[in-house]
Enzyme design. Structure first.
Site, short mmCIF file in Angstrom:
data_model
loop_
_atom_site.label_atom_id
_atom_site.label_comp_id
_atom_site.label_asym_id
_atom_site.label_seq_id
_atom_site.Cartn_x
_atom_site.Cartn_y
_atom_site.Cartn_z
CG ASN A 105 93.56 12.20 67.11
OD1 ASN A 105 93.49 11.60 68.18
ND2 ASN A 105 93.01 13.38 66.92
CG LEU A 160 93.47 36.65 61.81
CD1 LEU A 160 93.73 38.13 61.58
CD2 LEU A 160 92.20 36.45 62.65
N GLY A 161 93.92 32.60 59.00
CA GLY A 161 93.90 31.93 57.69
C GLY A 161 94.51 32.81 56.62
N GLY A 170 96.23 36.21 57.38
CA GLY A 170 97.46 36.35 58.15
C GLY A 170 97.27 36.08 59.63
CG ASP A 230 94.44 18.44 53.63
OD1 ASP A 230 93.74 19.06 54.46
OD2 ASP A 230 94.76 17.24 53.75
N GLY A 265 98.11 17.40 68.99
CA GLY A 265 99.33 17.28 69.79
C GLY A 265 100.47 16.74 68.96
CB THR A 272 94.26 18.66 57.61
OG1 THR A 272 93.03 18.52 56.90
CG2 THR A 272 94.18 17.90 58.94
CB ALA A 273 98.22 19.65 60.23
CB ALA A 274 97.17 25.17 58.11
N GLY A 275 97.22 25.07 61.22
CA GLY A 275 97.33 25.75 62.52
C GLY A 275 98.36 25.07 63.41
CG ASP A 276 97.74 21.14 64.57
OD1 ASP A 276 97.23 21.85 65.47
OD2 ASP A 276 97.16 20.17 64.06
O1 RIB Z 1 94.48 20.06 63.59
C1 RIB Z 1 94.34 18.95 62.76
C2 RIB Z 1 94.11 17.73 63.58
O2 RIB Z 1 92.88 17.84 64.27
C3 RIB Z 1 93.99 16.44 62.79
O3 RIB Z 1 95.22 15.83 62.56
C4 RIB Z 1 93.02 15.62 63.62
O4 RIB Z 1 93.56 14.46 64.15
C5 RIB Z 1 92.50 16.56 64.70
O5 RIB Z 1 93.13 16.35 65.91
#
Ligand code: RIB
Length: 293
Positions: free
Chosen positions: A11, A213-214, A217, A238, A41, A240-244
């Protein structure tokens, strides 16, 4: 080191800093804006590669997707399977509040171009014991789970985002589920963390589970083994993408044959660094940075 195939979304993230998330009937001005590379992904492939794993990414980008391919190449991900299709790439509209929390709207774009013939083609290059990673932002996910399992691959599902279609997937086929508490609650029907883990164990007895669990832990369960890892304390800007980042680092450890407790610790450390930086893929640390932190 096992090979990893990630069939996943790519994305373009449009990121807006906001004082508060927009509500119905409101129009608000953003405090900042950036375009970043993302997609669950792509982020997970970048995290795997930066963690030292050998990863091939399969998926699709549209006509505007060069920046997505570039970040994967720069991170050392094999991009040879990625399709280029007419029209736009997938994209996300992401609001980030002052605490670093986000809310995300996604449009599938090219991520919807993956059909069963494509999955068959990609899987034909992989062998029993290789790792297959999937999320829920592309098409043909259930089919890929079934075919990957048939082939004897180690199937890993990050059931994110949760939607009605995902609830019909053959989730019990997965060897490993990596999910957060919201996804865990949706799949288990339970609210309390230990109950989520217990119920997922009953529903999917052959599936190991990592429940993130953020700030609290994460938990791991495989058969009778239950592990807990505390979160590293940091100031988030931010999430965003912590889980990834967590998923990619955890799986890189699995691919190396590391102990689950080590995988949990390393993944937690990596995601604690990611939340101190802005953006999705740009926030994912290199493995060398974990030692320095
Ligand atoms: O997990 C974060 C992601 O979720 C972002 O990068 C966004 O593109 C969505 O897919």
């Amino acid at each position: 080191m096992k090979r990893v195939l990630n069939i996943g979304s790519l994305n373009i993230d449009r990121c807006y800093d906001v004082a508060d998330f927009v509500h119905a009937k409101e129009t608000v001005s953003a405090l900042g804006y950036a375009t970043n590379t993302g997609g669950k992904g792509l982020n997970q492939s970048v995290a795997l590669a930066r963690a030292g794993a050998q990863v091939s990414h399969a998926g699709a980008v549209g006509e505007d997707g060069e920046m997505l391919l570039q970040v994967l190449r720069d991170s050392g991900v094999d991009t040879g399977y990625i399709l280029r299709v007419p029209g736009p790439s997938g994209h996300a509209i992401i609001q980030i509040d002052p605490r670093g929390q986000n809310c995300i709207l996604i449009y599938a774009g090219a991520n919807a171009a993956l059909d069963e013939a494509y999955v068959d083609r990609v899987l034909s290059d992989f062998a029993p014991g290789d790792i297959l990673l999937l999320q829920n932002e592309t098409t043909s996910v259930a089919y890929a789970m079934e075919q990957g399992k048939k082939k004897g691959m180690y199937v890993v599902l990050n059931p994110s985002p949760i939607d009605a279609a995902l609830l019909e997937y053959p989730i019990g086929l997965a060897d490993l589920l990596i999910l957060n508490e919201v996804e865990g609650a949706a799949l288990s029907g339970e609210a309390e963390f230990e109950a989520i883990l217990r119920r997922l164990g009953e529903k999917y007895p052959d599936t190991a589970v990592v429940l993130t669990l953020g700030e609290q832990g994460c938990l791991y369960r495989s058969g009778d083994t239950v592990l807990r890892q505390a979160a590293f304390r940091v100031q988030a800007v931010d999430t965003t993408a912590a889980g990834d980042t967590f998923t990619g680092y955890f799986l890189a450890g699995v691919a190396r044959g590391d102990d689950p407790a080590d995988c949990l610790r390393t993944a937690s450390r990596a995601s604690s660094i990611a939340v101190t930086r802005k953006g999705a893929a740009p926030s994912i640390p290199l493995r060398s940075e974990l030692a320095e932190a």
